[in-house]
Design a protein around this motif. Structure first.
Motif, short mmCIF file in Angstrom:
data_model
loop_
_atom_site.label_atom_id
_atom_site.label_comp_id
_atom_site.label_asym_id
_atom_site.label_seq_id
_atom_site.Cartn_x
_atom_site.Cartn_y
_atom_site.Cartn_z
N ARG A 1 0.83 -1.20 0.00
CA ARG A 1 0.00 0.00 0.00
C ARG A 1 0.87 1.26 0.00
O ARG A 1 0.65 2.18 -0.78
N ARG A 2 1.89 1.28 0.85
CA ARG A 2 2.79 2.44 0.91
C ARG A 2 3.59 2.60 -0.38
O ARG A 2 3.75 3.70 -0.89
N VAL A 3 4.08 1.49 -0.90
CA VAL A 3 4.85 1.54 -2.14
C VAL A 3 3.97 2.00 -3.29
O VAL A 3 4.39 2.82 -4.11
N ALA A 4 2.74 1.52 -3.35
CA ALA A 4 1.82 1.93 -4.41
C ALA A 4 1.60 3.43 -4.38
O ALA A 4 1.59 4.09 -5.42
N GLU A 5 1.45 3.98 -3.19
CA GLU A 5 1.27 5.43 -3.07
C GLU A 5 2.52 6.17 -3.52
O GLU A 5 2.44 7.18 -4.22
N GLN A 6 3.70 5.68 -3.14
CA GLN A 6 4.94 6.34 -3.50
C GLN A 6 5.21 6.28 -5.00
O GLN A 6 5.81 7.19 -5.57
N LEU A 7 4.76 5.21 -5.64
CA LEU A 7 4.96 5.05 -7.08
C LEU A 7 3.84 5.70 -7.89
O LEU A 7 3.86 5.66 -9.12
N HIS A 8 2.85 6.26 -7.20
CA HIS A 8 1.68 6.86 -7.84
C HIS A 8 0.95 5.83 -8.70
O HIS A 8 0.48 6.14 -9.80
N ALA A 9 0.89 4.61 -8.19
CA ALA A 9 0.19 3.54 -8.90
C ALA A 9 -1.29 3.88 -9.02
O ALA A 9 -1.86 4.52 -8.13
N VAL A 10 -1.89 3.44 -10.11
CA VAL A 10 -3.31 3.72 -10.32
C VAL A 10 -4.21 2.69 -9.66
O VAL A 10 -5.41 2.92 -9.50
N ASP A 11 -3.64 1.54 -9.30
CA ASP A 11 -4.44 0.50 -8.65
C ASP A 11 -3.50 -0.45 -7.93
O ASP A 11 -2.28 -0.44 -8.16
N ARG A 12 -4.10 -1.27 -7.07
CA ARG A 12 -3.33 -2.26 -6.31
C ARG A 12 -4.20 -3.50 -6.19
O ARG A 12 -5.39 -3.40 -5.87
N ILE A 13 -3.61 -4.65 -6.49
CA ILE A 13 -4.33 -5.91 -6.30
C ILE A 13 -3.53 -6.78 -5.34
O ILE A 13 -2.31 -6.84 -5.43
N ALA A 14 -4.23 -7.40 -4.41
CA ALA A 14 -3.59 -8.20 -3.37
C ALA A 14 -3.38 -9.63 -3.85
O ALA A 14 -4.26 -10.23 -4.45
N LYS A 15 -2.18 -10.14 -3.58
CA LYS A 15 -1.88 -11.54 -3.85
C LYS A 15 -2.34 -12.35 -2.65
O LYS A 15 -2.17 -11.89 -1.53
N PRO A 16 -2.85 -13.53 -2.83
CA PRO A 16 -3.17 -14.12 -4.12
C PRO A 16 -4.43 -13.48 -4.69
O PRO A 16 -5.33 -13.12 -3.95
N PHE A 17 -4.45 -13.30 -5.99
CA PHE A 17 -5.60 -12.68 -6.64
C PHE A 17 -6.17 -13.67 -7.65
O PHE A 17 -5.49 -14.57 -8.12
N ASP A 18 -7.45 -13.50 -7.94
CA ASP A 18 -8.03 -14.32 -9.00
C ASP A 18 -7.99 -13.52 -10.29
O ASP A 18 -7.75 -12.31 -10.30
N LEU A 19 -8.22 -14.21 -11.39
CA LEU A 19 -8.10 -13.55 -12.69
C LEU A 19 -9.16 -12.48 -12.90
O LEU A 19 -8.91 -11.50 -13.60
N VAL A 20 -10.32 -12.61 -12.28
CA VAL A 20 -11.34 -11.57 -12.41
C VAL A 20 -10.82 -10.25 -11.87
O VAL A 20 -10.96 -9.20 -12.52
N HIS A 21 -10.17 -10.27 -10.70
CA HIS A 21 -9.60 -9.04 -10.14
C HIS A 21 -8.48 -8.49 -11.00
O HIS A 21 -8.35 -7.29 -11.19
N LEU A 22 -7.65 -9.38 -11.52
CA LEU A 22 -6.57 -8.96 -12.41
C LEU A 22 -7.14 -8.28 -13.66
O LEU A 22 -6.73 -7.17 -14.01
N PHE A 23 -8.09 -8.93 -14.32
CA PHE A 23 -8.67 -8.37 -15.53
C PHE A 23 -9.36 -7.04 -15.26
O PHE A 23 -9.26 -6.10 -16.06
N ASP A 24 -10.07 -6.94 -14.13
CA ASP A 24 -10.74 -5.68 -13.78
C ASP A 24 -9.72 -4.55 -13.62
O ASP A 24 -9.92 -3.45 -14.12
N ALA A 25 -8.63 -4.82 -12.90
CA ALA A 25 -7.60 -3.80 -12.68
C ALA A 25 -6.95 -3.39 -13.99
O ALA A 25 -6.74 -2.20 -14.25
N VAL A 26 -6.64 -4.35 -14.85
CA VAL A 26 -6.02 -4.07 -16.15
C VAL A 26 -6.97 -3.26 -17.02
O VAL A 26 -6.58 -2.23 -17.60
#
Length: 119
Positions: free
Chosen positions: A82-107
């Motif tokens: 969460r902290r790294v995502a904020e520092q990198l100005h990431a547009v989204d974050r998905i938690a591992k382990p993730f399912d493909l539905v969450h991956l596809f939604d984020a992409v």
């Protein structure tokens, strides 16, 4: 897959995750490049970066994608992400382990410009 399909760079030091995500995205018609994070990352033609925050070779924060970097979606297994995502100005974050539905939604959200701010 067509030559004008979005190019997604997967940066993860886990070969199993890289392979699974690469297969899933190529089956959906995306072009995919992969890296374990240890070498130089070329992002000139990349439309989206999927980035694991805990790389063996170096910290994700040490990666410099430049001012014109494509959107970044962070893949993480812990709160550190969460902290790294904020520092990198990431547009989204998905938690591992993730399912493909969450991956596809984020992409899909990130490529459409509608990704939520990571947090």
């Amino acid at each position: 897959m067509t030559a004008d399909a979005p190019l997604i760079l997967i940066v993860d030091d886990d070969a199993g995750i890289r392979g699974m995500v690469e297969l899933a995205l190529t089956e959906r018609g995306y072009r995919v490049a992969t890296s374990d994070g240890s070498g130089t990352l070329e992002v000139d033609d990349v439309d989206l970066i999927l980035l694991d925050v805990r790389l063996r070779a170096r910290s994700a924060l040490d990666l410099d994608f430049g001012d014109d970097a494509p959107p970044i979606v962070v893949m993480t297994a812990g709160d550190h992400g969460r902290r790294v995502a904020e520092q990198l100005h990431a547009v989204d974050r998905i938690a591992k382990p993730f399912d493909l539905v969450h991956l596809f939604d984020a992409v899909d959200r990130a490529l459409a410009g509608g990704a939520r701010r990571a947090g």
